[in-house]
Design a protein around this motif. Structure first.
Motif, short mmCIF file in Angstrom:
data_model
loop_
_atom_site.label_atom_id
_atom_site.label_comp_id
_atom_site.label_asym_id
_atom_site.label_seq_id
_atom_site.Cartn_x
_atom_site.Cartn_y
_atom_site.Cartn_z
N GLY A 1 -7.58 -1.16 4.91
CA GLY A 1 -6.53 -2.07 4.46
C GLY A 1 -6.30 -1.87 2.99
N GLU A 2 -5.42 -2.66 2.41
CA GLU A 2 -5.05 -2.52 1.00
C GLU A 2 -5.65 -3.64 0.16
OE1 GLU A 2 -0.83 -3.10 -0.57
OE2 GLU A 2 -0.95 -0.93 -0.32
N TYR A 3 -6.22 -3.28 -0.98
CA TYR A 3 -6.84 -4.24 -1.88
C TYR A 3 -6.25 -4.06 -3.27
CZ TYR A 3 -10.22 -4.44 1.94
OH TYR A 3 -10.81 -4.56 3.18
N GLU A 4 -6.09 -5.16 -3.99
CA GLU A 4 -5.48 -5.09 -5.32
C GLU A 4 -6.55 -5.19 -6.40
OE1 GLU A 4 -1.92 -7.18 -7.97
OE2 GLU A 4 -2.15 -7.66 -5.84
N THR A 5 -6.51 -4.25 -7.33
CA THR A 5 -7.45 -4.25 -8.45
C THR A 5 -7.03 -5.28 -9.49
OG1 THR A 5 -6.21 -2.56 -9.65
CG2 THR A 5 -7.90 -1.79 -8.11
N ILE A 6 -7.91 -5.56 -10.43
CA ILE A 6 -7.62 -6.55 -11.47
C ILE A 6 -6.39 -6.14 -12.29
CG2 ILE A 6 -8.48 -7.51 -13.65
CD1 ILE A 6 -11.23 -7.65 -12.39
N ASP A 7 -6.19 -4.82 -12.48
CA ASP A 7 -5.04 -4.37 -13.26
C ASP A 7 -3.79 -4.16 -12.41
OD1 ASP A 7 -6.17 -2.18 -11.97
OD2 ASP A 7 -5.63 -0.78 -13.55
N GLY A 8 -3.82 -4.66 -11.17
CA GLY A 8 -2.61 -4.67 -10.34
C GLY A 8 -2.36 -3.45 -9.49
N ARG A 9 -3.30 -2.51 -9.44
CA ARG A 9 -3.12 -1.32 -8.61
C ARG A 9 -3.48 -1.66 -7.16
NH1 ARG A 9 -3.31 3.96 -10.55
NH2 ARG A 9 -4.50 3.24 -12.39
N LYS A 10 -2.62 -1.30 -6.23
CA LYS A 10 -2.89 -1.56 -4.81
C LYS A 10 -3.52 -0.32 -4.19
CE LYS A 10 0.70 -5.06 -4.31
NZ LYS A 10 1.94 -5.47 -3.61
N VAL A 11 -4.78 -0.49 -3.77
CA VAL A 11 -5.58 0.65 -3.33
C VAL A 11 -6.02 0.48 -1.87
CG1 VAL A 11 -7.62 2.04 -3.78
CG2 VAL A 11 -6.46 0.90 -5.68
N PRO A 12 -5.58 1.35 -0.98
CA PRO A 12 -6.04 1.29 0.40
C PRO A 12 -7.43 1.88 0.57
CG PRO A 12 -3.90 2.43 0.19
CD PRO A 12 -4.51 2.35 -1.17
N ILE A 13 -8.15 1.36 1.53
CA ILE A 13 -9.37 2.01 2.01
C ILE A 13 -9.00 2.75 3.28
CG2 ILE A 13 -11.67 1.65 2.97
CD1 ILE A 13 -11.97 -0.76 1.15
N GLU A 14 -9.21 4.05 3.29
CA GLU A 14 -8.77 4.90 4.40
C GLU A 14 -9.89 5.85 4.82
OE1 GLU A 14 -4.07 5.41 3.32
OE2 GLU A 14 -5.48 6.49 2.05
N LYS A 15 -9.58 6.70 5.80
CA LYS A 15 -10.58 7.61 6.35
C LYS A 15 -11.14 8.57 5.30
CE LYS A 15 -11.35 10.86 10.15
NZ LYS A 15 -12.01 11.91 9.34
N ILE A 16 -10.27 9.04 4.40
CA ILE A 16 -10.73 10.02 3.41
C ILE A 16 -11.84 9.44 2.54
CG2 ILE A 16 -8.91 9.36 1.76
CD1 ILE A 16 -8.88 12.30 0.86
N GLY A 17 -11.72 8.17 2.17
CA GLY A 17 -12.75 7.52 1.37
C GLY A 17 -13.99 7.23 2.19
N ALA A 18 -13.79 6.78 3.43
CA ALA A 18 -14.94 6.49 4.30
C ALA A 18 -15.78 7.75 4.50
CB ALA A 18 -14.45 5.95 5.64
N ASP A 19 -15.12 8.89 4.69
CA ASP A 19 -15.81 10.17 4.85
C ASP A 19 -16.62 10.52 3.60
OD1 ASP A 19 -15.22 11.04 7.44
OD2 ASP A 19 -13.28 11.82 6.84
N LYS A 20 -15.95 10.45 2.46
CA LYS A 20 -16.57 10.87 1.20
C LYS A 20 -17.75 9.97 0.83
CE LYS A 20 -16.60 13.17 -2.78
NZ LYS A 20 -16.92 14.61 -2.86
N ILE A 21 -17.55 8.66 0.96
CA ILE A 21 -18.57 7.70 0.54
C ILE A 21 -19.81 7.75 1.41
CG2 ILE A 21 -19.04 5.21 0.35
CD1 ILE A 21 -16.05 4.95 -0.58
#
Length: 219
Positions: A116-136
């Protein structure tokens, strides 16, 4: 047919452990629990009433992280400390697993619960997706694996450090990203506390995604 992602949210609401279960197996477990056929269970999930009354798992988790952020506003170096709850079921699964098994459990948890999409303190909207799940989760470092259950809250609490062109160690440009934005986070795991850095990949079209969390330092 009902969205397979919805099945995991329904299953968790019914107390069904979906670890390592395929969408088909999850629907079968839901149907058995309700005493109906798989087709009936999917039709119920698709009904207008169900859609209006049930929020997605991601929405619930996002609301939960916001509530926790306001309640447990403990800070270190001006950054909210994200506490990993070692009493929840997923952490108990890690306790009884090998490093390789932990990696797989963490990947499944992220894909089933945190996309899903999460908003950082500085206003950037960042999704969590498969590419990050794989890497992490392609890693056996225990603090990293345990903190992966809190990625949504980490994105919401991290402090922006800098943005740099995306380069590999040999100096070549990254194939997928034009730049990386870095956010410092503070994580408490039991009696130990760590600082770490979230790596947000920014694509040429300016869309971004959570790519990694690294640079763990015990503090």
């Amino acid at each position: 047919m009902a969205d397979n992602r919805l099945a995991y949210g329904i299953a968790k609401g019914l107390g069904i452990d979906t670890t390592e279960m395929s969408p088909k197996e999850v629907w079968e477990a839901i149907a058995k629990k309700k005493g109906v056929s798989v087709e009936q269970a999917q039709k119920q999930a698709d009904s207008t009433e169900s859609k209006d009354s049930r929020k997605s798992t991601v929405e619930k988790l996002q609301e939960l992280t916001k509530a926790r952020a306001s309640k447990d506003n403990v800070k270190d170096d001006g950054i909210e400390v994200v506490e990993v709850d070692l009493t929840i079921d997923i952490q108990k699964q890690f306790d009884n697993a090998t490093p390789k098994e932990r990696s797989k459990i963490a990947y499944n948890y992220i894909m089933d619960n945190l996309r899903g999409e999460y908003e950082t303190i500085d206003g950037r909207k960042v999704p969590i997706e498969k590419i990050g799940a794989d890497k992490i989760t392609h890693n056996y470092y225990e603090p990293k694996i345990r903190s992966s259950t809190e990625l949504g809250l980490l994105l919401q609490s991290g402090r922006f450090i800098e943005e740099k062109p995306a380069k590999k160690e040999n100096g070549d440009s990254h194939k997928q990203f034009s730049s990386f934005a870095y956010y410092k986070v503070i994580i408490a795991i039991g009696k130990n506390k760590y600082s770490a850095v979230l790596n947000v990949g920014i694509r040429p079209d300016k869309k971004c995604t959570l790519y990694d969390i690294n640079q763990f330092i015990e503090i």
